[in-house]
Design a protein around this motif. Structure first.
Motif, PDB file in Angstrom:
ATOM      1  N   UNK A  52       0.831  -1.202   0.000  1.00 32.33           N
ATOM      2  CA  UNK A  52       0.000   0.000   0.000  1.00 32.33           C
ATOM      3  C   UNK A  52       0.871   1.260   0.000  1.00 32.33           C
ATOM      4  N   UNK A  53       1.919   1.233   0.830  1.00 32.54           N
ATOM      5  CA  UNK A  53       2.829   2.377   0.895  1.00 32.54           C
ATOM      6  C   UNK A  53       3.545   2.567  -0.433  1.00 32.54           C
ATOM      7  N   UNK A  54       3.967   1.469  -1.039  1.00 36.59           N
ATOM      8  CA  UNK A  54       4.624   1.551  -2.340  1.00 36.59           C
ATOM      9  C   UNK A  54       3.727   2.176  -3.388  1.00 36.59           C
ATOM     10  N   UNK A  55       2.468   1.795  -3.383  1.00 42.39           N
ATOM     11  CA  UNK A  55       1.519   2.369  -4.341  1.00 42.39           C
ATOM     12  C   UNK A  55       1.350   3.861  -4.106  1.00 42.39           C
ATOM     13  N   UNK A  56       1.318   4.278  -2.851  1.00 40.85           N
ATOM     14  CA  UNK A  56       1.196   5.700  -2.521  1.00 40.85           C
ATOM     15  C   UNK A  56       2.433   6.475  -2.972  1.00 40.85           C
ATOM     16  N   UNK A  57       3.606   5.876  -2.799  1.00 40.91           N
ATOM     17  CA  UNK A  57       4.841   6.530  -3.233  1.00 40.91           C
ATOM     18  C   UNK A  57       4.873   6.664  -4.749  1.00 40.91           C
ATOM     19  N   UNK A  58       4.458   5.625  -5.459  1.00 44.89           N
ATOM     20  CA  UNK A  58       4.432   5.663  -6.915  1.00 44.89           C
ATOM     21  C   UNK A  58       3.477   6.746  -7.422  1.00 44.89           C
ATOM     22  N   UNK A  59       2.384   6.928  -6.688  1.00 51.55           N
ATOM     23  CA  UNK A  59       1.414   7.952  -7.083  1.00 51.55           C
ATOM     24  C   UNK A  59       1.928   9.358  -6.790  1.00 51.55           C
ATOM     25  N   UNK A  60       2.824   9.464  -5.812  1.00 48.96           N
ATOM     26  CA  UNK A  60       3.296  10.777  -5.371  1.00 48.96           C
ATOM     27  C   UNK A  60       4.536  11.249  -6.104  1.00 48.96           C
ATOM     28  N   UNK A  61       5.329  10.324  -6.630  1.00 44.16           N
ATOM     29  CA  UNK A  61       6.547  10.723  -7.335  1.00 44.16           C
ATOM     30  C   UNK A  61       6.901   9.704  -8.415  1.00 44.16           C
ATOM     31  N   UNK A  62       7.450  10.210  -9.507  1.00 44.31           N
ATOM     32  CA  UNK A  62       7.942   9.341 -10.578  1.00 44.31           C
ATOM     33  C   UNK A  62       9.453   9.177 -10.493  1.00 44.31           C
ATOM     34  N   UNK A  63      10.054   9.796  -9.467  1.00 48.72           N
ATOM     35  CA  UNK A  63      11.505   9.772  -9.306  1.00 48.72           C
ATOM     36  C   UNK A  63      11.945   8.602  -8.421  1.00 48.72           C
ATOM     37  N   UNK A  64      13.243   8.244  -8.457  1.00 48.79           N
ATOM     38  CA  UNK A  64      13.734   7.133  -7.634  1.00 48.79           C
ATOM     39  C   UNK A  64      13.524   7.387  -6.138  1.00 48.79           C
ATOM     40  N   UNK A  65      13.206   6.324  -5.427  1.00 47.95           N
ATOM     41  CA  UNK A  65      13.106   6.409  -3.970  1.00 47.95           C
ATOM     42  C   UNK A  65      13.660   5.127  -3.362  1.00 47.95           C
ATOM     43  N   UNK A  66      13.927   5.188  -2.079  1.00 42.48           N
ATOM     44  CA  UNK A  66      14.450   4.039  -1.337  1.00 42.48           C
ATOM     45  C   UNK A  66      13.454   3.610  -0.275  1.00 42.48           C
ATOM     46  N   UNK A  67      13.454   2.334   0.033  1.00 42.01           N
ATOM     47  CA  UNK A  67      12.744   1.842   1.217  1.00 42.01           C
ATOM     48  C   UNK A  67      13.764   1.170   2.107  1.00 42.01           C
ATOM     49  N   UNK A  68      13.482   1.168   3.394  1.00 44.18           N
ATOM     50  CA  UNK A  68      14.442   0.678   4.382  1.00 44.18           C
ATOM     51  C   UNK A  68      13.838  -0.399   5.264  1.00 44.18           C
ATOM     52  N   UNK A  69      14.620  -1.447   5.512  1.00 44.27           N
ATOM     53  CA  UNK A  69      14.193  -2.503   6.424  1.00 44.27           C
ATOM     54  C   UNK A  69      15.266  -2.746   7.480  1.00 44.27           C
ATOM     55  N   UNK A  70      14.833  -3.291   8.606  1.00 46.39           N
ATOM     56  CA  UNK A  70      15.744  -3.701   9.671  1.00 46.39           C
ATOM     57  C   UNK A  70      16.020  -5.190   9.513  1.00 46.39           C
ATOM     58  N   UNK A  71      17.278  -5.571   9.418  1.00 48.59           N
ATOM     59  CA  UNK A  71      17.624  -6.978   9.354  1.00 48.59           C
ATOM     60  C   UNK A  71      17.574  -7.589  10.750  1.00 48.59           C
ATOM     61  N   UNK A  72      17.082  -8.814  10.887  1.00 40.35           N
ATOM     62  CA  UNK A  72      17.084  -9.461  12.197  1.00 40.35           C
ATOM     63  C   UNK A  72      18.507  -9.790  12.631  1.00 40.35           C
ATOM     64  N   UNK A  73      18.810  -9.515  13.900  1.00 35.63           N
ATOM     65  CA  UNK A  73      20.139  -9.774  14.421  1.00 35.63           C
ATOM     66  C   UNK A  73      20.249 -11.138  15.110  1.00 35.63           C
ATOM     67  N   UNK A  74      19.100 -11.776  15.332  1.00 36.09           N
ATOM     68  CA  UNK A  74      19.120 -13.079  15.956  1.00 36.09           C
ATOM     69  C   UNK A  74      18.897 -13.067  17.449  1.00 36.09           C
ATOM     70  N   UNK A  75      18.882 -11.865  18.053  1.00 31.66           N
ATOM     71  CA  UNK A  75      18.653 -11.774  19.496  1.00 31.66           C
ATOM     72  C   UNK A  75      17.271 -11.203  19.827  1.00 31.66           C
ATOM     73  N   UNK A  76      16.428 -11.072  18.817  1.00 31.77           N
ATOM     74  CA  UNK A  76      15.091 -10.527  19.051  1.00 31.77           C
ATOM     75  C   UNK A  76      14.245 -11.528  19.844  1.00 31.77           C
ATOM     76  N   UNK A  77      13.572 -11.051  20.873  1.00 30.36           N
ATOM     77  CA  UNK A  77      12.742 -11.949  21.682  1.00 30.36           C
ATOM     78  C   UNK A  77      11.365 -12.096  21.039  1.00 30.36           C
TER      79      UNK A  77
END
Length: 347
Positions: A52-77
């Motif tokens: 949904x967020x990606x679709x909103x970004x595509x509608x808002x800009x035709x220019x390059x954008x980045x998305x960010x994720x957190x990688x799991x470190x293995x100590x998450x409870x």
């Protein structure tokens, strides 16, 4: 070495810091439309919300954008019996916003696989990651899809690990930066290197473009980043304070009135070390000595923080900000961008 602008298809090497939980489509689009790289933090987003967020970004800009994720470190409870104990310790904050203590969920975070499947559907120009080195398979999949991968380092050793792991660029983020310290080879407390010493050492150690982050809020900071050898500057707080961001008025006001020496590095709000203002919630949680591990603490405080945000109660929110917050004086993203780009040397 590729020029960062050519690498990701942008006109100006100004990158919006990805705010996990505080990103907005208008701000991301505004930076991309201005010729920089707008970024959107997907922390906690499930697959449907990412699409949904990606679709909103595509509608808002035709220019390059980045998305960010957190990688799991293995100590998450995972949710466990201690959930109720740690929730009870936070009861005064839930009472302050008129909310009941939240019941234990089935999971605190969506899986990395679920997030990545949605990211590939969104097809951003860039996938940026924090808290680790992306797997060989992740990088190969991204490259097969034409997506560049940017990793984030708080030490030279982390930068080298990222470059050897195959990322296309490295963000060298100094201890001055707002929000979470995204260290992954050693503890965050052992990885507090400032932007000025970190950036040139990373530049010397890796053969991919380096993006400087931490304590950059105006043209002087951008110019300094390039003088240190960086090919780009990532800016968080200066954009976070603008009208297009998703923060509350209380948070915006806190950025404008908090001095650099009044900030704190704390695990109180999330269970991981992060920089922000020392408000009532931080002081009380630190004094209690009862802080759940990540992501349990972040999930629990997130429930009363969301309610506090709706009520504009800054003393009960996570008021993340970097040490250059006093320089964040811009009303709009366009004003901030216009100032920052003046620090970029002629190509």
């Amino acid at each position: 070495m590729s020029d960062l602008r050519d690498l990701v298809g942008i006109e100006h090497p100004i990158v919006l810091g990805p705010f996990g939980g505080l990103s907005s489509v208008p701000l991301t689009a505004a930076v991309s439309e201005a010729g920089g790289l707008g970024s959107f933090g997907l922390y906690g987003y499930d697959g449907d919300r990412i699409r949904q967020t990606g679709a909103q970004l595509r509608a808002a800009t035709s220019q390059p954008f980045a998305v960010n994720i957190w990688l799991p470190m293995g100590d998450e409870v995972a949710p466990n019996a201690q959930h109720a104990i740690f929730a009870q310790a936070l009861q005064p904050f839930f009472e302050a916003v008129g909310e009941e203590l939240p019941a234990r969920p089935e999971a605190y975070l969506p899986s990395l696989d679920e997030q990545l499947e949605a990211v590939w559907d969104v097809a951003p120009a860039v996938l940026s990651v924090v808290f680790g080195v992306p797997s060989e398979a992740l990088i190969a999949e991204a490259h097969d899809r034409g997506v560049r991968v940017i990793g984030t380092a708080t030490t030279v050793a982390e930068a080298v690990a990222l470059a050897e792991g195959g990322v296309d660029a490295v963000v060298a983020t100094g201890a001055e930066a707002a929000g979470h310290r995204v260290s992954f080879l050693r503890t965050a407390e052992e990885s507090l290197v400032g932007t000025f010493p970190l950036v040139p050492q990373v530049v010397d150690a890796v053969d991919v473009p380096v993006i400087a982050a931490g304590g950059i809020s105006d043209r002087r900071g951008v110019a300094a980043a390039f003088a240190l050898g960086a090919q780009g500057a990532q800016i968080g707080t200066a954009f976070l304070a603008t009208a297009e961001s998703a923060i509350t008025d209380a948070h915006r006001e806190a950025i404008r009135r908090t001095a650099a020496d009044e900030m704190v590095l704390t695990r109180a709000m999330s269970g991981r070390l992060a920089r922000g203002a020392r408000n009532r919630a931080v002081r009380a949680i630190e004094a209690s000595g009862t802080i759940a591990p990540f992501p349990m603490q972040n999930w629990l405080t997130g429930k009363f923080r969301a309610a506090a945000g709706q009520q504009n109660l800054g003393e009960l929110q996570s008021l993340w900000m970097g040490q250059a917050a006093p320089l964040a004086r811009y009303g709009t993203a366009a004003e901030a961008f216009a100032e920052l780009v003046e620090g970029v040397p002629a190509r």
